[in-house]
Structures are given as structure tokens and as C-alpha cells.
Design an enzyme around this catalytic site. Structure first.
Site, PDB file in Angstrom:
ATOM      1  N   ILE A   1       3.417  17.615 -28.593  1.00 24.75           N
ATOM      2  CA  ILE A   1       4.411  18.693 -28.687  1.00 24.75           C
ATOM      3  C   ILE A   1       4.490  19.387 -27.335  1.00 24.75           C
ATOM      4  CG2 ILE A   1       4.898  20.933 -29.763  1.00 24.75           C
ATOM      5  CD1 ILE A   1       3.600  19.827 -32.313  1.00 24.75           C
TER       6      ILE A   1
ATOM      7  N   THR B   1       3.400  17.819 -22.567  1.00 25.51           N
ATOM      8  CA  THR B   1       2.996  17.967 -23.964  1.00 25.51           C
ATOM      9  C   THR B   1       1.501  18.256 -24.112  1.00 25.51           C
ATOM     10  OG1 THR B   1       2.585  15.594 -24.272  1.00 25.51           O
ATOM     11  CG2 THR B   1       4.816  16.392 -24.710  1.00 25.51           C
ATOM     12  N   ASP B   2       1.161  18.735 -25.298  1.00 24.19           N
ATOM     13  CA  ASP B   2      -0.243  18.951 -25.619  1.00 24.19           C
ATOM     14  C   ASP B   2      -0.809  17.672 -26.252  1.00 24.19           C
ATOM     15  OD1 ASP B   2       0.658  18.917 -28.276  1.00 24.19           O
ATOM     16  OD2 ASP B   2       0.468  21.099 -28.528  1.00 24.19           O
ATOM     17  N   ALA B   3      -2.021  17.738 -26.753  1.00 27.66           N
ATOM     18  CA  ALA B   3      -2.673  16.554 -27.325  1.00 27.66           C
ATOM     19  C   ALA B   3      -1.938  16.011 -28.549  1.00 27.66           C
ATOM     20  CB  ALA B   3      -4.124  16.876 -27.681  1.00 27.66           C
ATOM     21  N   GLY B   4      -1.129  16.851 -29.194  1.00 26.25           N
ATOM     22  CA  GLY B   4      -0.377  16.421 -30.369  1.00 26.25           C
ATOM     23  C   GLY B   4       1.007  15.889 -30.036  1.00 26.25           C
TER      24      GLY B   4
END
Length: 160
Positions: free
Chosen positions: A35, A30-33
Site C-alpha cells: 500500500i 509502498t509499505d510491506a503490504g
């Protein structure tokens, strides 16, 4: 072999000639959010395809060592509809459409699992073409065992 459960449940199951492989979304995908990063869907799909082949008794290491060939992605198109998120449980459904001398075509669809049930709305769809290549990277025919295992899938179920 379609419609038979895999010997090892971690490899997923076959139901109606569709291989169903479940996994969870972990932090590293995932990314920092929270997602799933778009390229990580390729890895998730690769894991599901590998397990679908393994459950058909096609071991990619064996065909490399014994036959001198390997499978390579020749083409892949991806349609992103909704994101998967950190800690989601997902199901990747792999459906082989055709096999020819040196090419396998498959569709893979990724769904979210909610309360143990596959959501009707898909997250991501992939159309994948696999090629058989020799040690020099040149296209070559799939070993007979691979063609037979994939051909044993019933391609007539389209249009349900």
C-alpha cells in the site's frame, strides 16, 4: 494553454483546464503490504504539479537561475479516502484555482485507472498553496511569466 495537449506526452495533458498526469505505483512508494505510504502521495503530487507547470512552459530551474526565485509549498492539506497499491496505474489531476502576487492555490486529486478508464471514486485529494520565495527564503512576487501562465487557466469552470 489550458485545453492544449502537452508537447511531451510524458508531461501529461490538459483537458478542460485540468492537467492529467498518469504514473504507476512502484515498490519504493509502498509499505510491506504493498500500500502506498501516506507521505509518498506528496511526492506523486509534486511530480504532477511540476509536469503541469512544465507543460505551461514554466521551468523551475530557469526561474531559479534567471529570476532568483523558486516555488515552495506553503500549505498542504490531504484527505485520504482509499489506498493506491503496488503496480496500480493512477491519474493525478491538477487544477489551479487562483494566483496572486506571491501565492498559487491548486487542488490535486488522485484517481485509480482501471482498464484505461479513470475510476469515479477518488483515492486522495490535496489542497496546495505554493509560495514564491527568494534566495533568502522570503516571500516575493512570482515572475510575470509565471503569473500570466497560471492566470491563463480559466478559473470560471468551478461548480460544474
Amino acid at each position: 494553454m489550458g485545453n492544449q495537449e502537452a508537447k511531451d506526452p510524458i508531461s501529461g495533458i490538459w483537458l478542460d483546464n485540468i492537467h492529467r498526469y498518469r504514473t504507476r505505483i512502484y515498490y519504493d512508494a509502498t509499505d510491506a503490504g504493498g500500500i502506498v505510504y501516506h507521505a509518498d502521495y506528496l511526492t506523486l503530487a509534486e511530480h504532477a504539479r511540476t509536469e503541469s507547470l512544465r507543460s505551461c512552459e514554466i521551468n523551475q530551474i530557469d526561474i531559479l537561475v534567471e529570476q532568483g526565485v523558486s516555488l515552495a509549498v506553503r500549505h498542504c492539506s490531504i484527505d485520504y479516502k482509499k489506498p493506491a497499491r503496488l503496480d496500480d496505474l493512477i491519474e493525478i489531476q491538477t487544477e489551479f484555482n487562483s494566483v496572486s502576487g506571491a501565492k498559487i492555490e491548486a487542488n490535486q486529486t488522485i484517481y485509480k485507472i482501471t482498464d484505461g478508464i479513470v475510476d469515479e471514486s477518488w483515492l486522495v485529494q490535496l489542497n496546495v498553496q505554493l509560495a514564491c520565495i527568494n534566495s533568502r527564503g522570503r516571500a516575493t512576487r512570482f515572475p510575470r511569466l509565471v503569473r500570466q501562465a497560471i492566470s491563463s487557466m480559466n478559473f470560471d469552470h468551478k461548480g460544474r
